[in-house]
Write a protein that holds these residues in place. Structure first.
Motif, PDB file in Angstrom:
ATOM      1  N   ALA A   1       0.843  -1.195   0.000  1.00  0.00           N
ATOM      2  CA  ALA A   1       0.000   0.000   0.000  1.00  0.00           C
ATOM      3  C   ALA A   1       0.873   1.238   0.000  1.00  0.00           C
ATOM      4  O   ALA A   1       1.899   1.284   0.683  1.00  0.00           O
TER       5      ALA A   1
ATOM      6  N   ILE B   1       0.431   5.279   0.753  1.00  0.00           N
ATOM      7  CA  ILE B   1      -0.481   6.251   1.349  1.00  0.00           C
ATOM      8  C   ILE B   1       0.088   7.650   1.132  1.00  0.00           C
ATOM      9  O   ILE B   1       1.190   7.958   1.617  1.00  0.00           O
TER      10      ILE B   1
ATOM     11  N   THR C   1      -4.907   6.497  -0.957  1.00  0.00           N
ATOM     12  CA  THR C   1      -4.251   5.188  -0.847  1.00  0.00           C
ATOM     13  C   THR C   1      -4.329   4.428  -2.158  1.00  0.00           C
ATOM     14  O   THR C   1      -5.361   4.465  -2.840  1.00  0.00           O
TER      15      THR C   1
ATOM     16  N   SER D   1      -6.506  -0.028   3.445  1.00  0.00           N
ATOM     17  CA  SER D   1      -5.597   0.801   4.239  1.00  0.00           C
ATOM     18  C   SER D   1      -6.328   2.055   4.675  1.00  0.00           C
ATOM     19  O   SER D   1      -7.101   2.638   3.905  1.00  0.00           O
TER      20      SER D   1
ATOM     21  N   ARG E   1      -6.038   5.685   7.524  1.00  0.00           N
ATOM     22  CA  ARG E   1      -5.168   6.513   8.354  1.00  0.00           C
ATOM     23  C   ARG E   1      -6.023   7.158   9.425  1.00  0.00           C
ATOM     24  O   ARG E   1      -7.095   7.679   9.128  1.00  0.00           O
TER      25      ARG E   1
END
Length: 125
Positions: free
Chosen positions: A49, A51, A57, A69, A71
């Motif tokens: 992944a 980011i 992502t 994924s 955050r």
């Protein structure tokens, strides 16, 4: 000083799920790109992944239909939700930060500056 720490690994059966977390400090998350990687036995490191600093992502094609994924800026953490895990995905999973890393898929390890210690994932058949 940058510090990254992964957690959430463990042992699951094939088809199971795990949620990895990466706690970070010393990073301006709005200026840094981040990445998730894994190292499986007998294979080179694999970028899972990417980011972006704005939270966007990209996921590797091998996992994009099963992993997610996210955050959490309030908790200074990244998360990697992994579903439908396969035995061949057993290995050590890492998060990394790269102030100058390009937002691309796959993310390139050499562009990332700091790494966590990794968390072990074991998927049994």
């Amino acid at each position: 000083q940058v510090h990254l720490a992964e957690s959430g690994g463990g042992s699951v059966q094939a088809g199971g799920s795990l949620r990895l977390s990466c706690s970070y400090s010393g990073i301006n998350i709005n200026s840094y790109n981040m990445g998730w990687f894994r190292q499986t036995p007998g294979k080179e490191g694999e970028g899972l992944a990417a980011i972006d600093s704005d939270g966007s992502t990209r996921l590797a094609s091998a996992v994009k239909d099963r992993f997610r994924s996210s955050r959490d800026d309030a908790k200074n953490s990244l998360n990697l939700q992994m579903n439908s895990l396969k035995p061949e995905e057993s290995g050590k999973y890492y998060c990394a930060d790269g102030r100058l890393a390009r937002y691309r898929m796959p993310p390139r390890e050499e562009e990332f500056d700091s790494w966590g210690q990794g968390t072990q994932v074991t998927v049994s058949s």
